[in-house]
Motif scaffolding. Structure first.
Motif, short mmCIF file in Angstrom:
data_model
loop_
_atom_site.label_atom_id
_atom_site.label_comp_id
_atom_site.label_asym_id
_atom_site.label_seq_id
_atom_site.Cartn_x
_atom_site.Cartn_y
_atom_site.Cartn_z
N ASP A 157 0.75 -1.37 0.14
CA ASP A 157 -0.03 -0.11 0.23
C ASP A 157 0.83 1.40 0.03
OD1 ASP A 157 -2.17 -1.43 -0.09
OD2 ASP A 157 -2.66 -1.32 2.08
N ALA A 158 1.93 0.98 0.51
CA ALA A 158 2.90 2.20 0.49
C ALA A 158 3.78 2.65 -0.71
CB ALA A 158 3.91 2.02 1.87
N LEU A 159 3.75 1.54 -1.62
CA LEU A 159 4.48 1.54 -2.89
C LEU A 159 3.65 2.28 -3.71
CD1 LEU A 159 5.81 -1.85 -3.36
CD2 LEU A 159 7.21 -0.02 -2.67
N PRO A 160 4.37 3.50 -4.32
CA PRO A 160 3.77 4.08 -5.50
C PRO A 160 3.91 3.38 -6.69
CG PRO A 160 6.00 4.74 -5.50
CD PRO A 160 5.72 4.01 -4.26
N VAL A 161 2.93 3.73 -7.82
CA VAL A 161 2.78 3.11 -8.93
C VAL A 161 3.66 3.47 -10.18
CG1 VAL A 161 0.88 2.63 -10.78
CG2 VAL A 161 0.33 2.70 -8.48
N ARG A 162 4.19 4.77 -10.10
CA ARG A 162 4.77 5.43 -11.41
C ARG A 162 6.08 5.50 -10.66
NH1 ARG A 162 -0.22 8.08 -12.03
NH2 ARG A 162 -0.92 7.50 -13.96
N THR A 163 6.47 6.49 -9.82
CA THR A 163 7.83 6.77 -9.69
C THR A 163 8.43 5.81 -8.50
OG1 THR A 163 9.51 8.40 -9.31
CG2 THR A 163 7.42 8.50 -8.13
N GLY A 164 9.83 5.94 -8.02
CA GLY A 164 10.28 5.10 -6.88
C GLY A 164 10.10 6.12 -5.58
N ARG A 165 9.98 5.21 -4.62
CA ARG A 165 9.72 6.12 -3.48
C ARG A 165 10.99 5.55 -2.14
NH1 ARG A 165 3.97 6.30 -0.50
NH2 ARG A 165 3.82 7.98 -1.81
N PRO A 166 11.62 6.40 -1.58
CA PRO A 166 13.12 6.01 -0.92
C PRO A 166 12.36 5.21 0.23
CG PRO A 166 13.28 8.34 -1.33
CD PRO A 166 11.64 7.99 -1.91
N LEU A 167 13.50 4.39 0.64
CA LEU A 167 13.00 3.58 2.14
C LEU A 167 12.71 4.24 3.15
CD1 LEU A 167 13.28 0.67 3.30
CD2 LEU A 167 15.50 1.28 4.16
N ASP A 168 13.07 5.34 3.57
CA ASP A 168 12.55 6.28 4.79
C ASP A 168 11.36 6.61 4.34
OD1 ASP A 168 13.66 8.03 2.51
OD2 ASP A 168 14.00 9.59 4.00
N ARG A 169 10.75 6.79 3.48
CA ARG A 169 9.36 7.49 3.04
C ARG A 169 8.54 6.26 3.11
NH1 ARG A 169 8.77 11.62 4.86
NH2 ARG A 169 6.74 11.72 3.67
N LEU A 170 9.07 4.99 2.65
CA LEU A 170 8.15 3.78 2.81
C LEU A 170 7.90 3.49 4.19
CD1 LEU A 170 9.80 1.68 -0.10
CD2 LEU A 170 7.42 2.65 -0.11
N CYS A 171 8.92 3.69 4.99
CA CYS A 171 8.73 3.46 6.71
C CYS A 171 7.61 4.24 6.96
CB CYS A 171 9.99 3.57 7.13
SG CYS A 171 11.31 2.56 6.87
N VAL A 172 7.80 5.65 6.69
CA VAL A 172 6.81 6.44 7.08
C VAL A 172 5.33 6.02 6.85
CG1 VAL A 172 5.78 9.06 7.03
CG2 VAL A 172 8.36 8.49 7.43
N ALA A 173 5.24 5.98 5.41
CA ALA A 173 3.95 5.72 4.88
C ALA A 173 3.34 4.37 5.48
CB ALA A 173 4.11 5.30 3.22
#
Length: 377
Positions: A322-338
């Motif tokens: 659910d935290a992963l975006p569909v188009r562009t990449g998201r850094p690990l720290d932002r994935l942890c927050v989401a």
């Protein structure tokens, strides 16, 4: 007057005596049924002709024309047979009725005792719609293909459709309101002939008897009692098919009802049965088989939607998805927050998703693999 009447046949013969009562009394006569159960058909006839019993006077009007040997000869000329309680072929479900028939007049090769083990009555409106006929045909064909005998009443509409579809895949039996010597309606002559060849036609009144309104209603109780369960495909709120369903429910048989458009008066009776708790909603042959068949052997898996790409993932991994975006990449720290998870847990989940072909590195982070490149579910 007592002693003024006589019988022109051997009333000690139980089959003849029961055949006589099937002409003397109307179907569903509780008083006669109770008398036959208490003293037997022979003694009941003796009481009729020798005693002055008030409630039995009504049967004397038919006595002058009573000739059960003639009725049996008429049936034999058609290749038929008479069944009485205690016969190996007698459908034992009939014994549950408040007024079982004195006997059954039968044409066709199907053994009626088998109906209690694996059969379904499929009933519905005479003025059926194209939708109702389509569903009745699919249900009956599917049930016959699963080894169920399909029982109905030989009427136009749903009945006729059910018989024809079942005969194409297996066995069908008609229970009629008149004699088994002639089809009613006459437009079903050919269908009745086919049922006689490969199924059965059954009645509780002798050959030559006319179908009447009351006999149609009483016929419905036989359909309910002879079968393992009943399905109503299409019925208005005053449809006679509902009497079959209610009789089946009273006897403890399972009842199914096919839903229709909420705007259709032709399905209002089916909806009422479900609303009253008398019927289970069914939509195909598999669900009917599950309802009336053997526990386990005829069970159907509940319907499920198509498998999704993330089915079977644990809750933690789904949070990362659910935290992963569909188009562009998201850094690990932002994935942890989401996701609300610590880095180590997120990294383990990302590794699993990568192995499954569901997540990939992109730019400076992670994203979901585009739908067109995901492995099949």
């Amino acid at each position: 007057m007592p002693g003024r009447h006589s019988l022109r046949f051997d009333s000690a013969d139980e089959t003849l005596a029961r055949a006589a009562w099937s002409r003397l009394a109307e179907p569903g006569d509780v008083k006669v049924a109770s008398l036959l159960a208490e003293v037997g058909p022979t003694e009941a006839l003796r009481a009729l002709v020798t005693r002055d019993v008030d409630w039995m006077q009504r049967y004397l009007t038919r006595l002058p024309e009573l000739d059960p040997p003639r009725d049996l000869r008429a049936l034999a000329s058609l290749g038929g047979r008479v069944l009485v309680p205690g016969d190996a072929e007698w459908p034992t479900g009939l014994n549950q009725l408040a007024a079982p028939p004195p006997c059954l007049w039968v044409r066709g090769p199907v053994e009626l005792a088998d109906l209690a083990r694996r059969s379904v009555s499929v009933v519905g409106a005479r003025a059926s719609t194209a939708y109702g006929e389509h569903v009745a045909g699919e249900l009956s064909s599917g049930l016959a293909g699963r080894g169920f005998a399909v029982v109905s009443g030989l009427a136009y509409g749903i009945d006729g459709t059910a018989h024809r579809a079942a005969l194409g895949s297996g066995t069908s039996v008609a229970v009629v309101a008149g004699g088994v010597d002639r089809a009613y309606p006459r437009g079903h002559d050919a269908l009745m002939a086919e049922l006689v060849r490969s199924g059965a036609v059954v009645s509780e009144v002798p050959p030559g008897s006319a179908p009447t309104r009351s006999r149609f209603l009483q016929r419905n109780r036989l359909i309910a009692a002879m079968t393992s369960g009943t399905v109503v495909v299409e019925a208005a709120v005053r449809s006679g098919a509902l009497s079959t369903a209610r009789a089946a429910a009273t006897l403890g048989r399972p009842v199914g009802a096919v839903p229709g458009p909420v705007t259709s008066s032709s399905s209002a009776g089916c909806h009422a049965l479900v609303r009253e708790g008398r019927a289970v909603l069914v939509t195909d042959a598999a669900e009917v088989a599950d309802l009336v068949g053997r526990i386990g052997a005829d069970a159907v898996d509940p319907p499920r939607g198509g498998a999704g790409p993330f089915d079977g993932l644990d809750d933690v991994t789904l949070r990362v998805v659910d935290a992963l975006p569909v188009r562009t990449g998201r850094p690990l720290d932002r994935l942890c927050v989401a996701s609300g998870l610590e880095p180590a847990t997120v990294q383990v989940a990302l590794g699993r998703l990568a192995l499954l072909g569901l997540a990939e590195r992109h730019a400076h982070g992670w994203r979901r693999v585009p739908a067109g490149r995901r492995p099949p579910a």
